[in-house]
Design a protein around this motif. Structure first.
Motif, PDB file in Angstrom:
ATOM      1  N   GLU A  64       0.834  -1.198   0.000  1.00  0.00           N
ATOM      2  CA  GLU A  64       0.000   0.000   0.000  1.00  0.00           C
ATOM      3  C   GLU A  64       0.868   1.247   0.000  1.00  0.00           C
ATOM      4  O   GLU A  64       1.977   1.245   0.526  1.00  0.00           O
ATOM      5  CB  GLU A  64      -0.872   0.043   1.252  1.00  0.00           C
ATOM      6  N   VAL A  71      -0.133   5.824  -0.218  1.00  0.00           N
ATOM      7  CA  VAL A  71      -1.169   6.781   0.167  1.00  0.00           C
ATOM      8  C   VAL A  71      -1.965   7.262  -1.046  1.00  0.00           C
ATOM      9  O   VAL A  71      -1.534   7.108  -2.190  1.00  0.00           O
ATOM     10  CB  VAL A  71      -0.556   7.988   0.908  1.00  0.00           C
ATOM     11  N   CYS A 124      -0.673   2.214  -4.930  1.00  0.00           N
ATOM     12  CA  CYS A 124      -0.041   1.009  -4.407  1.00  0.00           C
ATOM     13  C   CYS A 124       1.029   0.578  -5.400  1.00  0.00           C
ATOM     14  O   CYS A 124       1.094   1.073  -6.529  1.00  0.00           O
ATOM     15  CB  CYS A 124      -1.069  -0.095  -4.146  1.00  0.00           C
ATOM     16  N   ARG A 136      -5.363   5.542   2.376  1.00  0.00           N
ATOM     17  CA  ARG A 136      -4.505   4.687   1.564  1.00  0.00           C
ATOM     18  C   ARG A 136      -5.381   4.260   0.391  1.00  0.00           C
ATOM     19  O   ARG A 136      -5.432   4.941  -0.602  1.00  0.00           O
ATOM     20  CB  ARG A 136      -3.958   3.533   2.377  1.00  0.00           C
TER      21      ARG A 136
END
Length: 159
Positions: free
Chosen positions: A103, A105, A109, A146
């Motif tokens: 992940e 933000v 990803c 995320r």
């Protein structure tokens, strides 16, 4: 099929075929077009190893090359996947994260080979395009995330 005049070129350290197969199985508009093997030894590989894989992902013509360990990916290049809803956002996010990715933000990803993906719900794009207070609220909400939460973005759009 006509050969496209241009392709995006992605470098890998021995995983070009695995990555291309994952991308074409995971995202729409994808197909492997060819797998070419090295005619001789080269830095990072031997004669007979997979050298070049041509494929399409999300309708984008790509070329994956096994160029050895010296070439690294960064967030300076990413694929953006526009999603219709939370279910589609979750599906693509989990496909990348669940296959050894990580992940980041704001809907970003990285897959296990280092390629960055922006999993972006259409509602976020529309909110930012609207400008003004709606864009500011949606942007502020996104900065706290995320994986993008569609319901939270839609709530932020409404104020």
């Amino acid at each position: 099929m006509t050969t496209p005049a241009s392709r995006i070129c992605l470098m890998y350290d021995g995983a070009a075929e695995d990555a291309a197969r994952f991308y074409t199985a995971t995202f729409p508009g994808g197909a492997i077009e060819s797998v070419q093997r090295a005619p001789a030894d080269y830095p990072g590989g031997q004669a007979g190893d997979v050298l070049i894989v041509t494929f399409t992902v999300l309708g984008i013509p790509c070329l994956a090359i096994n160029g050895g360990p010296d070439f690294r990916h960064s967030e300076a290049f990413s694929f953006q996947v526009v999603t219709a809803d939370q279910a589609e956002t979750d599906r693509y996010w989990q496909a990348i994260i669940g296959n050894g990715g990580e992940e980041n933000v704001c809907g970003w990803c990285r897959d296990r080979w280092g390629i960055s993906w922006q999993i972006t719900p259409r509602t976020l794009i529309e909110a930012l395009a609207a400008g003004g207070d709606e864009a500011r609220r949606a942007f502020a909400a996104m900065l706290e995330m995320r994986k993008i939460d569609v319901a939270a973005i839609e709530a932020a759009r409404r104020g």
